[in-house]
Design an enzyme around this catalytic site. Structure first.
Site, PDB file in Angstrom:
ATOM      1  N   ALA A  84       4.996  -1.863   6.818  1.00 51.57           N
ATOM      2  CA  ALA A  84       5.311  -1.828   5.387  1.00 51.57           C
ATOM      3  C   ALA A  84       4.902  -0.491   4.798  1.00 51.57           C
ATOM      4  O   ALA A  84       4.080   0.225   5.367  1.00 51.57           O
ATOM      5  CB  ALA A  84       4.589  -2.972   4.660  1.00 51.57           C
ATOM      6  N   ASP A  85       5.477  -0.182   3.655  1.00 50.32           N
ATOM      7  CA  ASP A  85       5.055   1.009   2.921  1.00 50.32           C
ATOM      8  C   ASP A  85       5.283   0.771   1.430  1.00 50.32           C
ATOM      9  O   ASP A  85       6.158  -0.012   1.046  1.00 50.32           O
ATOM     10  CB  ASP A  85       5.813   2.255   3.371  1.00 50.32           C
ATOM     11  N   THR A  86       4.485   1.441   0.627  1.00 48.32           N
ATOM     12  CA  THR A  86       4.564   1.277  -0.823  1.00 48.32           C
ATOM     13  C   THR A  86       4.437   2.628  -1.513  1.00 48.32           C
ATOM     14  O   THR A  86       3.613   3.450  -1.111  1.00 48.32           O
ATOM     15  CB  THR A  86       3.415   0.362  -1.325  1.00 48.32           C
TER      16      THR A  86
END
Length: 204
Positions: A84-86
């Site tokens: 995941a990445d944000t």
């Protein structure tokens, strides 16, 4: 909510405490393997494209690490890798983790009495079949005025340097100054539960 006996194993490809807590809240057991990538080398103009590219790069790095490290398990059960990445988007500008005290202060002062968008990706890779499913979600966070002394305390603690845009919604110092969240709180924290659940089922 996860079934009590899922037919797959899960690897979480993240060192994020918030992501670990969210996945555990969903009822899953998992192991953790982190990706060693230079995130700054991956650039995209649109935040949605950037978070997808970063999550996919993390997955690629972990798969390579498992293959070269001899940790690839031949197992009857399927193993699903979650990466995941944000990023935070403030006034049209993508914000990743702040790299200095000055930048962290500028980020947080900007949110004071204002709002920012959070864009988060989730990618699930089936290590047995190579199938990969991904998607992104977004949420808007509205803030009350954040006093300077609170900003000073957040920076002194150092936690702001570990999160996208220096924004840690669930932090006890930050939380009282959150006016509203439009969208999913877990997206802001780094892992959309609904999106993760959907992608796990698709990839399995």
């Amino acid at each position: 909510m996860a079934s009590e006996n899922p037919s797959f194993k899960i690897i979480l490809g993240s060192s994020s405490k918030a992501r670990r807590e969210i996945l555990a809240e969903m009822g899953y057991e998992f192991t953790i393997i982190t990706a060693d990538i230079d995130e700054k080398r991956i650039r995209r103009e649109k935040p949605e494209d950037l978070v997808m590219a970063l999550a996919e790069a993390k997955a690629d790095a972990i798969v390579q690490r498992l293959l070269t490290g001899g940790s690839w398990e031949e197992d009857v059960s399927t193993t699903l890798l979650i990466t995941a990445d944000t990023v935070v988007v403030y006034q049209g500008t993508i914000r990743e983790k702040p790299t200095s005290e000055e930048e962290a202060r500028e980020f947080i002062k900007g949110y004071s009495g204002s709002h920012a968008a959070v864009v988060g990706s989730v990618v699930v890779t089936n290590l047995a079949t190579g199938k990969r499913c991904g998607g992104w979600d977004s949420a808007e966070v509205y803030f009350l005025e954040i006093p300077d002394e609170i900003i000073d305390s957040l920076i002194d603690e150092g936690i702001t340097f570990n999160v996208a845009g220096g924004l840690m919604l669930e932090h006890p110092l930050t939380l009282p100054f959150v006016d509203a969240v439009v969208g999913s709180t877990d997206t802001v924290m780094g892992l959309s539960k609904a999106l993760t659940e959907k992608l796990l089922l698709e990839a399995a």
